[in-house]
Design an enzyme around this catalytic site. Structure first.
Site, PDB file in Angstrom:
ATOM      1  N   PRO A 196       1.033  -1.335   0.023  1.00 36.25           N
ATOM      2  CA  PRO A 196      -0.347   0.439  -0.182  1.00 36.25           C
ATOM      3  C   PRO A 196       0.308   0.902   0.546  1.00 36.25           C
ATOM      4  CG  PRO A 196      -1.055  -1.777   1.189  1.00 36.25           C
ATOM      5  CD  PRO A 196       0.345  -2.506   0.681  1.00 36.25           C
ATOM      6  N   CYS A 197       0.193   2.340  -0.621  1.00 35.12           N
ATOM      7  CA  CYS A 197       1.277   3.081  -1.060  1.00 35.12           C
ATOM      8  C   CYS A 197       0.583   4.334  -0.374  1.00 35.12           C
ATOM      9  CB  CYS A 197       1.045   3.514  -2.179  1.00 35.12           C
ATOM     10  SG  CYS A 197      -0.545   4.002  -3.158  1.00 35.12           S
ATOM     11  N   GLN A 198      -0.552   4.525   0.926  1.00 35.28           N
ATOM     12  CA  GLN A 198      -1.051   5.353   1.182  1.00 35.28           C
ATOM     13  C   GLN A 198       0.187   6.310   1.670  1.00 35.28           C
ATOM     14  OE1 GLN A 198      -3.202   2.615   0.772  1.00 35.28           O
ATOM     15  NE2 GLN A 198      -4.945   2.464   0.065  1.00 35.28           N
TER      16      GLN A 198
ATOM     17  N   PHE B  88       2.555   6.701   2.037  1.00 35.08           N
ATOM     18  CA  PHE B  88       3.943   7.704   1.527  1.00 35.08           C
ATOM     19  C   PHE B  88       3.765   8.252   0.448  1.00 35.08           C
ATOM     20  CE2 PHE B  88       5.672   2.814   1.640  1.00 35.08           C
ATOM     21  CZ  PHE B  88       6.613   3.272   3.237  1.00 35.08           C
TER      22      PHE B  88
END
Length: 161
Positions: free
Chosen positions: A97-99, A101
């Protein structure tokens, strides 16, 4: 127009290397975590690469994976995958998951549970021992935590060898 169905590896500039990649690619096995609807398989299937397992927790992508790849084992939470649970892999692919970063988010970094899954990805790589890793994320991972988060990931890669 090429007359062969084989992929072209002319970018390597070395025909011997291109031949080796072609031979290896027919046998390459990979595991995919945070699989989504599995873009990696769509890209790698024509190369002859085969999945050993997928891992996805969200309901809709799981339904898509089950429909399109009914013979590929579908794991839930990748942090619970044990060594030897699936066929050995040459490559581990995942886009955690990128949220945490993303510059569009709160930038919780590795301190956020979702961001910490990047470190869990490295732990899984340690358990499974693939030759190669493919990890993808947003550009914000480079500056998250003043660059320390990405530095931690690189350090983890060094420890893996």
């Amino acid at each position: 127009m090429p007359t062969s169905d084989k992929p072209s590896y002319s970018a390597f500039g070395d025909e011997t290397m291109a031949a080796n990649v072609t031979v290896q690619s027919r046998k390459l096995r990979y595991g995919s975590v945070c699989s989504g609807i599995e873009a990696a398989t769509a890209a790698w299937h024509p190369l002859g690469w085969r999945p050993s397992f997928f891992s996805e927790i969200d309901k809709f992508p799981r339904a898509v994976l089950s429909h399109h790849y009914p013979k590929v084992p579908l794991h839930g939470d990748f942090t619970s995958i044990r060594a030897g649970e699936y066929d050995p892999i040459d490559l581990l692919v995942g886009g955690t998951p990128c949220q945490s970063f993303s510059v569009a988010g709160l930038r919780g970094g590795l301190g956020d549970a979702r961001g910490n899954l990047a470190l869990e990805y490295l732990k899984l790589a340690q358990r499974l021992g693939p030759k190669w890793l493919v990890w993808e994320n947003v550009p914000g991972v480079l500056s998250s935590g003043g660059g320390r988060d990405f530095g931690s990931l690189l350090g983890g890669l060094v420890e893996l060898g």
